[in-house]
Write a protein that holds these residues in place. Structure first.
Motif, PDB file in Angstrom:
ATOM      1  N   THR A 122      65.948   6.949  86.458  1.00 34.44           N
ATOM      2  CA  THR A 122      66.165   6.551  87.832  1.00 34.44           C
ATOM      3  C   THR A 122      65.761   5.088  88.001  1.00 34.44           C
ATOM      4  OG1 THR A 122      65.695   8.797  88.569  1.00 34.44           O
ATOM      5  CG2 THR A 122      65.636   7.088  90.222  1.00 34.44           C
ATOM      6  N   ASP A 124      68.782   3.206  92.460  1.00 34.67           N
ATOM      7  CA  ASP A 124      68.992   4.618  92.796  1.00 34.67           C
ATOM      8  C   ASP A 124      68.000   5.087  93.851  1.00 34.67           C
ATOM      9  OD1 ASP A 124      71.139   4.955  91.063  1.00 34.67           O
ATOM     10  OD2 ASP A 124      69.918   5.807  89.458  1.00 34.67           O
ATOM     11  N   TYR A 168      69.028   6.638  97.339  1.00 28.76           N
ATOM     12  CA  TYR A 168      68.612   7.964  97.825  1.00 28.76           C
ATOM     13  C   TYR A 168      67.877   7.867  99.157  1.00 28.76           C
ATOM     14  CZ  TYR A 168      69.943  10.369  93.512  1.00 28.76           C
ATOM     15  OH  TYR A 168      70.648  10.909  92.460  1.00 28.76           O
ATOM     16  N   GLY A 182      80.652   7.080  89.893  1.00 26.02           N
ATOM     17  CA  GLY A 182      79.555   7.824  89.275  1.00 26.02           C
ATOM     18  C   GLY A 182      78.198   7.528  89.878  1.00 26.02           C
ATOM     19  N   SER A 183      78.156   7.309  91.191  1.00 28.88           N
ATOM     20  CA  SER A 183      76.891   7.007  91.869  1.00 28.88           C
ATOM     21  C   SER A 183      76.354   8.261  92.556  1.00 28.88           C
ATOM     22  CB  SER A 183      77.089   5.894  92.898  1.00 28.88           C
ATOM     23  OG  SER A 183      75.899   5.690  93.626  1.00 28.88           O
ATOM     24  N   MET A 184      75.360   8.885  91.948  1.00 30.32           N
ATOM     25  CA  MET A 184      74.798  10.115  92.519  1.00 30.32           C
ATOM     26  C   MET A 184      74.171   9.912  93.902  1.00 30.32           C
ATOM     27  SD  MET A 184      75.788  12.670  91.016  1.00 30.32           S
ATOM     28  CE  MET A 184      74.845  13.799  92.010  1.00 30.32           C
ATOM     29  N   VAL A 199      77.150  10.010  96.221  1.00 27.83           N
ATOM     30  CA  VAL A 199      77.749  11.347  96.229  1.00 27.83           C
ATOM     31  C   VAL A 199      76.869  12.314  97.015  1.00 27.83           C
ATOM     32  CG1 VAL A 199      78.373  13.344  94.802  1.00 27.83           C
ATOM     33  CG2 VAL A 199      79.053  11.041  94.095  1.00 27.83           C
ATOM     34  N   ALA A 200      75.591  12.352  96.704  1.00 22.15           N
ATOM     35  CA  ALA A 200      74.679  13.307  97.353  1.00 22.15           C
ATOM     36  C   ALA A 200      74.603  13.069  98.852  1.00 22.15           C
ATOM     37  CB  ALA A 200      73.290  13.202  96.725  1.00 22.15           C
TER      38      ALA A 200
END
Length: 85
Positions: A2, A6, A10, A59-61, A64-65
């Motif tokens: 991480t 990121d 988040y 591909g960016s979590m 996406v989340a």
């Protein structure tokens, strides 16, 4: 691993997603949507959907989340708006 980027992503996603939670709770409790703009929620639903697709493509979590959860919240409000006009 991480990264700081990121973590910031988040955190931003958590805050912007959480901003919709009070509205969802209010609408579920009162069943009133008279003061909610249908146009705004249609536009925000499309925008969030596009951010979700973008996040999947790159591909960016964090993207996406945040957008997956936000889309669910926004669609609940939109569905309630259409139901309780």
């Amino acid at each position: 691993m991480t990264t700081l980027s990121d973590i910031v992503g988040y955190a931003a996603g958590l805050l912007t997603t959480a901003a919709f939670a009070p509205q969802v709770l209010q609408v579920v409790r009162t069943r009133s949507t008279k003061d909610i703009s249908l146009g705004m929620y249609v536009i925000i639903s499309v925008g969030i959907s596009l951010w979700l697709v973008h996040g999947l493509q790159v591909g960016s979590m964090p993207v996406v989340a945040a957008n997956a959860v936000t889309l669910v919240l926004v669609l609940v409000i939109l569905a309630m708006k259409l139901r309780y006009k």
